[in-house]
Motif scaffolding. Structure first.
Motif, mmCIF file in Angstrom:
data_model
loop_
_atom_site.group_PDB
_atom_site.id
_atom_site.type_symbol
_atom_site.label_atom_id
_atom_site.label_comp_id
_atom_site.label_asym_id
_atom_site.label_seq_id
_atom_site.Cartn_x
_atom_site.Cartn_y
_atom_site.Cartn_z
ATOM 1 N N ALA B 48 5.887 -3.142 3.895
ATOM 2 C CA ALA B 48 6.582 -1.859 4.007
ATOM 3 C C ALA B 48 5.989 -1.041 5.150
ATOM 4 C CB ALA B 48 6.470 -1.097 2.696
ATOM 5 N N LYS B 49 6.754 -0.037 5.573
ATOM 6 C CA LYS B 49 6.281 0.779 6.695
ATOM 7 C C LYS B 49 6.299 2.249 6.284
ATOM 8 C CE LYS B 49 7.264 1.587 11.579
ATOM 9 N NZ LYS B 49 8.214 1.320 12.657
ATOM 10 N N LEU B 89 2.031 -0.372 8.950
ATOM 11 C CA LEU B 89 2.623 -1.437 8.144
ATOM 12 C C LEU B 89 1.628 -1.797 7.045
ATOM 13 C CD1 LEU B 89 4.056 -3.720 10.930
ATOM 14 C CD2 LEU B 89 5.395 -2.612 9.140
ATOM 15 N N THR B 90 2.115 -1.809 5.792
ATOM 16 C CA THR B 90 1.185 -2.072 4.685
ATOM 17 C C THR B 90 1.905 -2.814 3.561
ATOM 18 O OG1 THR B 90 -0.423 -1.027 3.226
ATOM 19 C CG2 THR B 90 1.606 0.187 3.599
ATOM 20 N N VAL B 91 1.221 -2.934 2.405
ATOM 21 C CA VAL B 91 1.799 -3.674 1.279
ATOM 22 C C VAL B 91 2.179 -2.690 0.177
ATOM 23 C CG1 VAL B 91 1.428 -5.451 -0.473
ATOM 24 C CG2 VAL B 91 0.425 -5.710 1.803
ATOM 25 N N TYR B 92 3.461 -2.759 -0.237
ATOM 26 C CA TYR B 92 4.000 -1.842 -1.230
ATOM 27 C C TYR B 92 4.235 -2.578 -2.545
ATOM 28 C CZ TYR B 92 7.699 0.728 -3.706
ATOM 29 O OH TYR B 92 8.453 1.360 -4.669
ATOM 30 N N ALA B 93 3.784 -1.942 -3.650
ATOM 31 C CA ALA B 93 4.024 -2.505 -4.976
ATOM 32 C C ALA B 93 4.957 -1.576 -5.732
ATOM 33 C CB ALA B 93 2.710 -2.659 -5.728
ATOM 34 N N MET B 119 3.233 2.060 -5.372
ATOM 35 C CA MET B 119 1.883 2.226 -4.862
ATOM 36 C C MET B 119 1.688 1.428 -3.575
ATOM 37 S SD MET B 119 -1.476 1.391 -7.121
ATOM 38 C CE MET B 119 -2.599 0.248 -6.417
ATOM 39 N N LEU B 120 0.863 1.981 -2.667
ATOM 40 C CA LEU B 120 0.448 1.223 -1.494
ATOM 41 C C LEU B 120 -0.913 0.614 -1.815
ATOM 42 C CD1 LEU B 120 1.504 3.856 1.194
ATOM 43 C CD2 LEU B 120 2.796 1.873 0.369
ATOM 44 N N CYS B 121 -1.090 -0.676 -1.519
ATOM 45 C CA CYS B 121 -2.252 -1.405 -2.053
ATOM 46 C C CYS B 121 -3.333 -1.663 -1.018
ATOM 47 C CB CYS B 121 -1.818 -2.752 -2.616
ATOM 48 S SG CYS B 121 -0.487 -2.618 -3.794
ATOM 49 N N SER B 122 -4.576 -1.619 -1.470
ATOM 50 C CA SER B 122 -5.702 -2.024 -0.633
ATOM 51 C C SER B 122 -5.888 -3.537 -0.798
ATOM 52 C CB SER B 122 -6.977 -1.309 -1.072
ATOM 53 O OG SER B 122 -7.393 -1.799 -2.318
ATOM 54 N N GLU B 123 -6.651 -4.121 0.110
ATOM 55 C CA GLU B 123 -6.887 -5.572 0.024
ATOM 56 C C GLU B 123 -7.636 -5.916 -1.251
ATOM 57 O OE1 GLU B 123 -8.639 -7.184 3.516
ATOM 58 O OE2 GLU B 123 -6.895 -6.709 4.760
ATOM 59 N N TYR B 151 5.288 -10.052 0.609
ATOM 60 C CA TYR B 151 4.071 -10.177 1.403
ATOM 61 C C TYR B 151 3.408 -11.535 1.181
ATOM 62 C CZ TYR B 151 -0.738 -9.683 2.910
ATOM 63 O OH TYR B 151 -1.941 -9.892 3.497
ATOM 64 N N PHE B 152 3.376 -11.974 -0.063
ATOM 65 C CA PHE B 152 2.706 -13.244 -0.357
ATOM 66 C C PHE B 152 3.636 -14.413 -0.098
ATOM 67 C CE2 PHE B 152 0.384 -10.192 -2.934
ATOM 68 C CZ PHE B 152 -0.921 -10.522 -2.624
ATOM 69 N N SER B 153 3.118 -15.425 0.566
ATOM 70 C CA SER B 153 3.948 -16.606 0.768
ATOM 71 C C SER B 153 4.075 -17.289 -0.590
ATOM 72 C CB SER B 153 3.309 -17.536 1.784
ATOM 73 O OG SER B 153 1.925 -17.585 1.585
ATOM 74 N N LYS B 154 5.272 -17.681 -0.876
ATOM 75 C CA LYS B 154 5.550 -18.266 -2.192
ATOM 76 C C LYS B 154 4.799 -19.574 -2.325
ATOM 77 C CE LYS B 154 9.214 -17.240 -5.143
ATOM 78 N NZ LYS B 154 10.518 -16.681 -4.929
#
Lengths: 355, 440
Positions: B48-49, B89-93, B119-123, B151-154
């Motif tokens: 997500a951006k 650009l980050t990872v959205y949950a 939520m935006l997630c940390s590593e 985000y995660f490759s299946k």
């Protein structure tokens, strides 16, 4: 003569009175005791002149008999009276409830041990025993588990001394060692008993029960092991067919080793043994390692055979639908009453193992 | 021992279904303890951006972000990360997703009167690394076109946890398990040989194993890799480690872990510039101290096998390395260790100090002494490929030379013990597949 007659008259009148048993006994002593009146007369017979002796003796005997008979009849008369009186007074109220009584119950683990022993004795195994307190050698070293072997990690042992030489046995396998050291092959034994590991949760207790099996002869192979265990499981769970699998595993004292799983399924919340597609591990077994045989002076080039170890508590739980292992050792009377067995019901193969 | 079917397929040619694999593993004595899908639910996590950030009206440290989650959808998310900024650009949950780290399920919540939708997630929250100071930053060049995509490759590969009995140290690596499966008729073992290091470059760090009683290190192989640039691991390597539940750290550390799990060869990487003159493998003296990579200080007894330099202890051989010589992202020169330690010595030391590591677990059960070079080759080439640099010649010090074990096997004994017969021909095939060389 008159003297004897006097005694007679005197005592007959005494006895004719209403007297008690104690008094009669007193009179008896007075007459026939060691120094009684009649007894002392008999002693005198010898000192009486020949002419009178015969008559004296005959009179004396006559009086003696008379008095004795009287005493005997008096005694039986009084005792008869007493019994009649007692019968008159005593009445049984047959409407009273019986007295309460409590019977003990046989603990499910004891019952299971009896059942197991019964099944194996039918096929020629005898029962051996060993002590709960073992030495390190019998428990580990003789069973091919050297000092540094990681398999010792698998058992968390209760050691009883600083040097780790004395311990509470972690399995029943040391009985194998004791038996083989004591006798000469062939061996065909089982050894049920208590074992200890430093482990405690819903499925592990620090004290639990195992039964060891050992069959050593010149030609015993894994096929015999499989047949024996298959027979045992069928008999124990009282089923016609059993789904069973041997899964390769590792124990230091057997090679090859296997763990045995039986099939089960859960139907309506109840566990059904012998069918289904789920597996449950119930025992470990294998062909006795040549090193173990060497340790007990049995020649592994001549003799071979199998050994197995079964967790008794687990079997009891499965057979009798008990969910929590810890309940076995809680000593809750209500639990024992529910799951316990009638002590008069001895399990046997013909009459049925359990009712 | 944790593996995935995908990883097994690196070494095993097979098209069988996974349930057949599970059955076979248990059949050959590698009992399947549990099976778990680590990726279940992870497809909800999207790239997500952040298109706009505003200060939260009722909180100084929080921001309200407008997040583009793809499909022209903008979500309002409350975020406390200092690096949350416009254009990132980050990872959205979304609500309903389960955060991998703490397994909590997200719901729409009001945070100080502002509704936050997801939520935006940390590593760290994604179990990707220990980075928890801010939300994940994705590189625009790689992810600009993936907004709204997972985000995660299946991965369909499940995590399979095997219970390996102590007599099977050979199966503490994926390759060993593949070999066992192939011998049991499940698939064919791939036998591509790894490249061998051919180098003229001198190995300039001197390694010495002291000759003393109860020396726990029997041989010590190593090579130097100079002028490397340690970095984050490439995606394939990260994915491999994550697939078996491990956290990627840095390329060099990840490579040593990968080689250990892949071919059951524990390795250790030192920052060569932090080693004073040379390596001395010796018995410890009572009272010696060092700080291990688990950040604990250990005080040693007499006679523990340590890797040391002139200044003191660097690490406990085969058990755990020390912080003083550990590799970091700025490490330039690496000394790669591939050694063999006596199981008894490892076990004694680890028990006394109460340390349990993957390396210790393997060494105390017994490692293949002949894998020293294989491990160095495999890891050194990977480091060169990922971090660049130049590989030196391999140096192997040993105090005892390895002799091949000869096992006398009488085919008749098999039938005598098991009660059934298989042909000698079949026995030979199985033994050869297991890697035995046979002589009559």
């Amino acid at each position: 003569m008159s003297e004897i007659k006097n005694i007679r008259d005197q005592f007959i009148s005494k006895l004719e009175n209403d007297i008690s048993i104690d008094q009669i006994n007193e009179i008896k002593t007075e007459l026939f005791g060691k120094n009684g009146l009649i007894s002392s007369k008999f002693k005198k017979i010898g000192s009486i002149p020949d002419t009178d002796r015969k008559k004296f003796a005959s009179d004396l005997n006559q009086v003696k008999d008379e008095l004795q008979n009287l005493i005997t009849s008096k005694i039986s008369e009084i005792e008869g009276k007493k019994i009649n009186e007692k019968l008159e007074n005593e009445k049984v109220d047959i409407t009273l409830p019986e007295r309460p009584f409590v019977t003990g119950k046989v603990h499910p683990v004891s019952q299971t041990i009896d059942e197991i022993s019964s099944i194996f004795s039918e096929i020629g195994f005898s029962v051996e025993e060993g002590p709960d307190v073992e030495n390190e050698y019998n428990n580990f070293t003789a069973l091919n588990t050297p000092d540094n072997h990681p398999a010792r990690d698998m058992h968390d042992t209760f050691y009883l001394d600083e040097n780790k030489e004395v311990l509470l046995r972690t399995h029943t396998s040391p009985v194998q060692i004791r038996t083989m050291l004591k006798d000469k092959p062939p061996f065909k034994i089982i050894a049920p008993g208590r074992t200890y590991r430093s482990d405690s949760d819903q499925t592990h207790a620090p004290m639990f029960h195992q039964v060891e099996g050992l069959h050593i002869d010149t030609n015993i192979n894994m096929g015999h092991l499989k047949g024996c265990l298959n027979y045992f499981i069928k008999e124990f769970f009282e089923v016609e067919k059993i789904k069973m699998r041997f899964r390769p595993s590792h124990f230091p004292f057997t090679e090859p080793s296997a763990e045995v799983d039986i099939g089960y399924e859960i139907k309506d919340g109840k566990i059904i043994i012998g069918e289904g597609d789920k597996w449950l591990e119930i025992l470990g077994c294998g062909m006795v390692h040549p090193n173990v045989l060497r340790n007990v002076k049995v020649d592994p080039s001549k003799y071979q055979g199998y050994a197995f170890g079964i967790g008794i508590d687990r079997l009891a739980m499965l057979k009798y639908g008990i969910n929590d292992l810890r309940a076995f050792f809680d000593c809750d009377y209500r639990w024992l009453n529910h799951f316990g067995f009638d002590p008069l019901d001895v399990p046997s193969n013909y009459r049925g193992l359990s009712r | 021992m944790k593996i995935t079917y995908d990883w097994l397929k690196d070494h095993l040619k097979t098209s069988a279904k996974e349930d057949k694999l599970l059955e076979k593993l248990t059949d050959i004595g590698l009992e399947v303890e549990s099976i778990e899908n680590l990726f279940e639910g992870l497809d909800l996590f999207k790239v997500a951006k952040i298109v706009k950030t505003e200060k939260h009206p009722n909180a100084d440290r929080l921001k309200v972000c407008d997040v583009d989650v793809g499909n022209k959808e903008i979500k309002k998310v409350v975020c406390g990360a200092p690096n949350a900024r416009e254009g990132l650009l980050t990872v959205y949950a979304p609500p309903g997703a389960i955060i991998p780290k703490n397994k909590t399920k997200l719901v729409v919540a009001k945070i100080r009167d502002v509704t936050s939708c997801g939520m935006l997630c940390s590593e760290s929250e994604l179990n990707l690394s220990d980075e928890s100071d801010g939300i994940t930053e994705l590189s625009p060049s790689k992810y600009a076109k993936s907004i709204g995509k997972s985000y995660f490759s299946k991965s369909s590969s499940n995590l399979i946890d095997l219970s390996i009995t102590p007599n099977r140290p050979d199966c503490l690596g994926v390759l060993g398990i593949a070999r066992d499966l192939s011998a049991a008729g499940f698939g064919k073992l791939k036998t591509e040989k790894d490249k061998k290091i051919k180098s003229n470059k001198k190995h300039t760090l001197k390694v010495k194993i002291t000759k003393e009683k109860n020396q726990g290190c029997l041989s010590f192989g190593s090579c130097l890799i100079t002028n490397v640039k340690n970095t984050e691991s490439p995606q394939w390597l990260k994915d491999k480690l994550i697939s078996i539940g491990q956290k990627p750290i840095s390329a060099i550390v990840d490579i040593t872990n990968y080689v250990m799990i892949d071919i059951n060869r524990p390795l250790h990487a030192y920052d060569a510039d932090k080693i004073d003159k040379g390596i001395i493998v010796r018995n410890s003296k009572s009272g010696e101290k060092f700080t291990a990579l688990d950040n604990k200080n250990y005080k040693l007894d007499d006679g523990m096998c340590v890797i040391s330099d002139n200044k003191g202890v660097l690490g406990l051989g085969g058990i755990i390395g020390g912080t003083r010589s550990g590799t970091e992202l700025d490490t330039k020169n690496v000394l790669l260790e591939s050694a063999y330690f006596d199981p008894r010595s490892i076990r004694k030391t680890a028990k006394k100090l109460n340390i349990d590591t993957d390396a210790k677990f393997r060494f105390e059960r017994g490692i293949d002494q002949l894998s020293i070079e294989d491990g160095l080759n495999k890891a050194a080439f990977l480091i060169k490929e990922i971090c660049g640099g130049e590989i030196s010649k391999i140096d192997i010090q040993k105090i005892e030379s390895y002799k091949n074990k000869v096992i006398k096997f009488e085919p008749k004994t098999f039938e005598k013990i098991t009660g059934f017969r298989i042909s000698t021909k079949e026995m030979i095939i199985i033994l050869e597949k297991l890697g035995f060389k046979l002589k009559k």
